[in-house]
Each structure stands twice: as C-alpha cells, then as structure tokens.
Design a protein around this motif. Structure first.
Motif, mmCIF file in Angstrom:
data_model
loop_
_atom_site.group_PDB
_atom_site.id
_atom_site.type_symbol
_atom_site.label_atom_id
_atom_site.label_comp_id
_atom_site.label_asym_id
_atom_site.label_seq_id
_atom_site.Cartn_x
_atom_site.Cartn_y
_atom_site.Cartn_z
ATOM 1 N N GLY A 75 27.592 52.634 83.133
ATOM 2 C CA GLY A 75 27.184 53.850 82.449
ATOM 3 C C GLY A 75 26.569 53.536 81.100
ATOM 4 N N GLN A 76 26.241 54.597 80.355
ATOM 5 C CA GLN A 76 25.583 54.402 79.074
ATOM 6 C C GLN A 76 26.131 55.345 78.032
ATOM 7 O OE1 GLN A 76 21.462 54.702 80.624
ATOM 8 N NE2 GLN A 76 21.104 53.007 79.198
ATOM 9 N N ALA A 77 25.982 54.957 76.786
ATOM 10 C CA ALA A 77 26.351 55.846 75.697
ATOM 11 C C ALA A 77 25.473 55.568 74.497
ATOM 12 C CB ALA A 77 27.826 55.654 75.347
ATOM 13 N N TRP A 78 25.074 56.635 73.833
ATOM 14 C CA TRP A 78 24.312 56.518 72.600
ATOM 15 C C TRP A 78 25.099 57.185 71.480
ATOM 16 C CZ3 TRP A 78 22.334 57.640 77.334
ATOM 17 C CH2 TRP A 78 21.323 56.792 77.827
ATOM 18 N N VAL A 79 25.264 56.465 70.406
ATOM 19 C CA VAL A 79 25.938 57.012 69.235
ATOM 20 C C VAL A 79 24.930 56.964 68.098
ATOM 21 C CG1 VAL A 79 27.802 56.660 67.567
ATOM 22 C CG2 VAL A 79 28.244 56.374 70.016
ATOM 23 N N ALA A 80 24.655 58.107 67.495
ATOM 24 C CA ALA A 80 23.598 58.220 66.490
ATOM 25 C C ALA A 80 22.278 57.684 67.036
ATOM 26 C CB ALA A 80 23.988 57.493 65.195
ATOM 27 N N GLY A 81 22.062 57.875 68.324
ATOM 28 C CA GLY A 81 20.812 57.465 68.946
ATOM 29 C C GLY A 81 20.754 55.992 69.331
ATOM 30 N N ILE A 82 21.843 55.265 69.081
ATOM 31 C CA ILE A 82 21.820 53.825 69.371
ATOM 32 C C ILE A 82 22.639 53.530 70.632
ATOM 33 C CG2 ILE A 82 22.358 51.528 68.470
ATOM 34 C CD1 ILE A 82 22.299 52.984 65.665
ATOM 35 N N ASP A 83 22.095 52.693 71.464
ATOM 36 C CA ASP A 83 22.742 52.315 72.713
ATOM 37 C C ASP A 83 23.945 51.400 72.414
ATOM 38 O OD1 ASP A 83 23.438 51.117 75.129
ATOM 39 O OD2 ASP A 83 21.375 51.200 75.891
ATOM 40 N N GLY A 143 43.203 56.888 78.697
ATOM 41 C CA GLY A 143 41.928 56.184 78.555
ATOM 42 C C GLY A 143 41.170 56.509 77.273
ATOM 43 N N LYS A 144 41.787 57.301 76.389
ATOM 44 C CA LYS A 144 41.111 57.698 75.148
ATOM 45 C C LYS A 144 40.731 56.498 74.297
ATOM 46 C CE LYS A 144 44.239 59.949 73.117
ATOM 47 N NZ LYS A 144 45.558 60.110 73.664
ATOM 48 N N THR A 145 41.713 55.621 74.076
ATOM 49 C CA THR A 145 41.480 54.494 73.177
ATOM 50 C C THR A 145 40.382 53.594 73.721
ATOM 51 O OG1 THR A 145 43.770 54.621 72.505
ATOM 52 C CG2 THR A 145 42.618 52.593 71.972
ATOM 53 N N THR A 146 40.394 53.358 75.031
ATOM 54 C CA THR A 146 39.357 52.526 75.648
ATOM 55 C C THR A 146 37.989 53.167 75.447
ATOM 56 O OG1 THR A 146 40.974 51.841 77.296
ATOM 57 C CG2 THR A 146 38.672 51.398 77.795
ATOM 58 N N ALA A 147 37.902 54.474 75.670
ATOM 59 C CA ALA A 147 36.627 55.172 75.488
ATOM 60 C C ALA A 147 36.162 55.073 74.039
ATOM 61 C CB ALA A 147 36.777 56.636 75.917
ATOM 62 N N LEU A 148 37.095 55.276 73.096
ATOM 63 C CA LEU A 148 36.741 55.198 71.678
ATOM 64 C C LEU A 148 36.238 53.809 71.314
ATOM 65 C CD1 LEU A 148 39.397 57.170 69.579
ATOM 66 C CD2 LEU A 148 37.018 57.739 70.020
ATOM 67 N N LYS A 149 36.880 52.791 71.873
ATOM 68 C CA LYS A 149 36.464 51.412 71.572
ATOM 69 C C LYS A 149 35.037 51.161 72.051
ATOM 70 C CE LYS A 149 40.761 48.848 71.160
ATOM 71 N NZ LYS A 149 41.757 48.023 71.874
ATOM 72 N N MET A 150 34.681 51.735 73.188
ATOM 73 C CA MET A 150 33.304 51.558 73.671
ATOM 74 C C MET A 150 32.325 52.287 72.757
ATOM 75 S SD MET A 150 33.488 51.582 77.819
ATOM 76 C CE MET A 150 34.550 52.974 78.152
ATOM 77 N N LEU A 151 32.710 53.487 72.322
ATOM 78 C CA LEU A 151 31.805 54.289 71.491
ATOM 79 C C LEU A 151 31.636 53.702 70.099
ATOM 80 C CD1 LEU A 151 32.845 57.922 72.485
ATOM 81 C CD2 LEU A 151 30.868 56.610 73.261
ATOM 82 N N THR A 152 32.596 52.919 69.647
ATOM 83 C CA THR A 152 32.496 52.331 68.316
ATOM 84 C C THR A 152 31.984 50.888 68.379
ATOM 85 O OG1 THR A 152 34.870 51.852 68.472
ATOM 86 C CG2 THR A 152 34.236 53.788 67.230
ATOM 87 N N GLY A 153 31.543 50.474 69.548
ATOM 88 C CA GLY A 153 30.920 49.158 69.669
ATOM 89 C C GLY A 153 31.906 47.996 69.732
#
Lengths: 242, 321
Positions: free
Chosen positions: A59-67, A42-52
C-alpha cells in the motif's frame, strides 16, 4: 496535494501476522483526527509507518504530500511527534531541550533563541527555564513536549497518548493547545485511551485487528451505533478485538 | 474483631525536599472497593508502598487487616496481595510458571485457591505456555491479578491497574474486581482515570500528596456547588474561549461532546441559602442569556443545557480551592 495525510491500502505484516491490514483514509488540513483502537489493534504500527519509522509491506501513504515508503527521512523533517512515553530529555534543562530539538530540526540559532523566548512566555515557564525537565510536574512536561514538537512549524503533528496520567485540569489545558494548533491550520493525529477526548476530535477512526472498522465524526458514530457516548461505541466495536 | 481493613493515620513521607505524602488519613472498611484517585505525582504509589510495608513513613501510623505496617510487617505480607503499577512478573517465565512461582513463595498451591482466580484464569488458560513478556497488555494485567490473588489475601492492593490499558480491557478488569469483592476481599485501587471513581464504593481524591475529599462517588458529585451548564456549537475552540469571557469567575473546559461552563457560585447564589434547588432555579434563567451571548459572538448550532457535575468537574473545582 489536498490532504494532509492520504493512506491507500497501507499494510504491514510481521511474518505471518498482519498487524495493519490494507487501511485507507484521508485526513484534511487543520483537522483533529482521533486514531483509536484497543491495545494490539495495530495503531502503533500504523503510526510508525506514517512517521517514517517503519517500512510498509504494502500500500501507500503520503504525509504532507510526501511518500512515506520512498522518502521517510523527508517525512520525519516535515512532521512533529510527541509521545507520552518519551519526548524530552529529563537530564537537560527546559532551555536545553528546546535548543536541542531546534538544532535537530535545523533551525537557525537566532530563530531558536527567539522561539525559546516566545514559548517560555506562552507556557509561563520562564522561572523554570534553567531547571532540569526531570523536576517539572508531568503536566508541564507534556505541554512543553507538545510545544517543542511544534517548534519547526510542522503542518502535521502526531500525538501518541499525550495525556495519560495527568490531572483533569492539565488534560484540558493540553487540549486547549491542541485546539489552538488546529485553529492555526495544523493537522493533528491523536491516539488516546480517554474516550471523552475522542469527542474533541473532528473525526475518529476505530481500529480492530488491523482494520479500520469505523470512521466518522463522533456525533455520527454515536448515531450509527445507537450509543450514548464514545465509550459505548468503542466497547461495541472493539470487544471482538481484545 | 477489628472494624477497619485499612487504617491510615497522619501519614507523611518526603523524598528529600519533595513531600510526596502530606498528613494523609483514611479508613477502608472490610469488603470495600476504595479508590485513590489522582494524577501522576499525587502520592498514590508512595501510599501503596507504605501500606504494603515496603516503605517506612516519616511520620504517622497505619495498619492493614489489624496489623501494624511497621511492627508486624512479616505477618502482614502474608495477608496482602500487591499488584504494582509496572508489570512485575517474570517476563521469561510462562504464564503457568509465574503463577506456580507465586503460589510456592506463599507456601500454597494453585489448586488450593483455584476457585478464587478461576474466572480470570480461564481467559489465560489458552496461553498458559506463552512467556509472560509476550502477552498483550490486557492479558498481562489479568496474569498479574491472578498472581496477586493466589495466596488468597485478605486485602488486595492494585496500583494503577488501568494505566495504558484500553477502555474495553479496563472495563473487564473492573467487572473482575466487583466479583472479587463478593469473595470478601478488601480492595484498595488507585487510578488516574477519573471515570473509574464511579466504580468504587468510596474514593479519596488525591493531589500533590494531600487528600482533597473522601466520600462515595455520589457524595462527591452531590457536593458540587456551582451552577453548571453543558454547551456546544460548531466551533468548539472559539466556544470555550468565548464562554471563559462570559463573566468574571466563569470557567469552561471541554467535556466530551460538550463544554462545561461553571459560573461563579457567589454570583448566582442568593445570600440566604445555598440549597442546590435555589441555584438550579436561577440557572434556568441563565440559559437564554448564555445562548444569546453566543449568538452575538457569531456561533452556529448552539446548544446550552443544565448539567450535573462529574467527578472530573469536582476534581477541577477542588484543585482550584
């Protein structure tokens, strides 16, 4: 926002298959974070979500403070990304690649020019500036790709298997660049199949079947699992998931 | 009776101005697992293609199982199994259909040689009606191995079977190879993962089309000449930078939890002898010195140890020469 990356119960389902199952963790600014797991964990799927690139199912994720759910385009602008599979345009020259990425990230022409000069000198690529990227050795290409990913001075960079297939010396020179970036305050999230590289990270997480099964410093993880090295930790944890 | 399963003599191959393989010679003995170890661009795939009769060398000769790779290519192709680096099976056929296809092409049946692939195929059996394209990376690799084995080849060629595969699946794959060796199949395998060298009987280290060394993995590491230390502290980035500046000729690279510091061989080696015993006696004095140096540089939680070279230390060293 104190964290470079903050993830809460992040989930992605495809039909009735849960690829990422309610993962939660934080990454601190300037940290080198190793994001490990077996193929299909599931790494690639997670990375794709984190990179927009992929919308979370929950659930939620903030990267550099951005949702990432609400403002994926802003996330893309604030991060750097480099993958072993695709990074540079092989039919463009070194200089053209730098200019292209500078343009994509909206840098001014004068800035691109100045940054190109600095980058070429640092990587000792000046003699090759006007050669096609296709003709460069893989190791050089990867170092160039990493530097290009840093061109717009992102605070967070995602590296997806950046060192696959390169020689041991180049692999270490590549890690010198990673260390240097972290030293300058850049946060790095790295995936790798080289378990010695897992040891270079400040902290690592190991994903098994969509969940984070362990998250700690390499040192503590080895203690917890009574393992000699990270390879053994990985085998003990990930065997069930393969 | 021939004594070599693979014999490569002075093989060279250029693509336009790029010399992919330069005057390469090596032998593989029957029943051996022989590793071609090197990064992308070292010439591994070109050598595989020459040895499997898919590419003509510019110069040099080679034979596999006693058959010349140019003259006897038709017979040769019956006797070898080849698993290319990229997934080469029919993605739209199921697991079972792929295996059936390869058995048919070689004029045999799955049943006839089932014993050879049983250990591997049982893991695939639950998915035998799944399309090959829908398998996970590790499963694809196992299917490709079954297809390369189904005609019971005498020599098996595996080009980077571990690339892009996670450490767990890689380890399982190597366990399978070791079992295959017991069925009297010679294996030539290439990899960019240096740690896999230790799983081969003998290896050739390859860089830019040339062989840097051929030996057993133990022989290669035993040949390392420089005083070598493992060091760590709280700030690894500064540690590596500082250790490189320790003295002229010092090299330092990250190696897992520690950084490896290699000192110049000539600086610590007495002129009369090059025995490792002498140099290790000298290195024991070096440890307090290195420790002290790191303390003056403000490092905390310093640890410095003697260490022995890994294949990667050796590869880096050979690249420098």
């Amino acid at each position: 926002m104190d964290h470079a990356i903050q993830i809460e119960q992040l989930t992605k389902t495809f039909g009735n298959f849960t690829a990422v199952n309610a993962i939660s963790f934080e990454v601190a600014p300037g940290e080198i974070f190793g994001f490990l797991g077996a193929n299909g964990a599931g790494k690639t799927t997670a990375l794709k979500m984190l990179t927009g690139l992929l919308k979370p199912s929950g659930g939620q994720a903030w990267v550099a403070g951005i949702d990432v759910q609400r403002k994926p385009e802003q996330v893309k602008r604030r991060i750097g990304y480099m993958s072993q599979k695709f990074s540079l345009y092989e039919d463009l020259t070194v200089r053209e690649n730098i200019r292209l990425y500078g343009g994509i990230y909206g840098l001014k022409r004068t800035d691109i020019k100045a940054k190109t000069a600095v980058l070429l000198e640092k990587l000792q690529l000046e003699p090759y500036a006007d050669q096609l990227v296709a003709g460069l050795p893989l190791g050089w290409r990867q170092k160039l790709a990493f530097s290009v990913a840093l061109l717009h001075e992102p605070r967070i960079v995602f590296l997806d298997e950046p060192t696959s297939g390169v020689d041991p010396l180049t692999r270490r020179q590549f890690w010198d660049l990673i260390y240097e970036a972290a030293h300058n305050g850049v946060t790095l999230m790295v995936t790798t199949h080289y378990m010695d590289e897992a040891e270079y990270c400040n902290r690592v997480s190991i994903m098994v079947d969509g969940k984070i099964e362990a998250l700690d410093t390499p040192r503590n993880m080895k203690k917890t699992f009574a393992a000699e090295d990270m390879d053994e930790v990985f085998r003990k944890l990930a065997r069930s998931g393969s | 009776m021939q004594t070599k399963s693979i014999k490569a003599q002075n093989l060279s191959k250029a693509y336009g101005p790029v010399e992919a393989v330069k005057n390469v010679s090596f032998d593989v003995r029957p029943g051996e697992i022989f590793g071609l170890i090197g990064p992308d661009g070292a010439g591994k795939t070109t050598l595989f293609r020459i040895l499997t009769s898919l590419l003509l060398p510019d110069t040099g000769q080679a034979s596999v199982d006693g058959l010349d790779v140019v003259q006897d290519y038709k017979l040769l192709r019956q006797r070898i199994g080849y698993m290319p680096g990229r997934f080469s099976l029919y993605q739209d056929l199921t697991v079972q259909e792929n295996l059936q296809f390869f058995a048919n092409v070689f004029g045999t049946t799955i049943e006839k040689n089932y014993a050879l692939i049983r250990d591997i195929y049982v893991q695939l059996e639950p998915f035998k009606h799944r399309r090959a394209g829908a398998l996970s990376g590790g499963m694809k690799q196992k299917l490709a191995l079954c297809c390369a084995l189904i005609h019971k080849p005498r020599v098996l060629f595996l080009d980077e079977p571990g690339t892009g595969v996670d450490p767990v699946s890689r380890k399982e794959f190597w366990e399978m190879l070791r079992r295959l060796r017991d069925s009297d199949i010679t294996i030539l395998v290439s990899t960019a993962y240096m740690d896999e060298a230790e799983l081969c009987d003998r290896v050739a280290l390859l860089q830019k089309g040339e062989i840097l060394a051929i030996d057993t993995p133990q022989g290669i590491t035993a040949n390392y000449q420089r005083p070598l230390f493992a060091a760590r502290s709280d700030d690894m980035y500064r540690l590596i930078t500082d250790l490189r500046a320790l003295e002229p000729g010092a090299d330092c690279y990250a190696f897992g939890e520690y950084a490896h510091l290699a000192l110049a061989a000539t600086a610590t080696r007495p002129t009369t002898s090059t025995r490792p015993t002498t140099s290790s006696r000298r290195t024991s004095n070096a440890i307090p010195k290195i420790q002290q140096y790191l303390e003056t540089k403000g490092h905390t939680n310093i640890e410095v140890l003697n260490t022995t070279a890994t294949i990667e230390d050796c590869f880096i060293e050979l690249m420098h020469n």
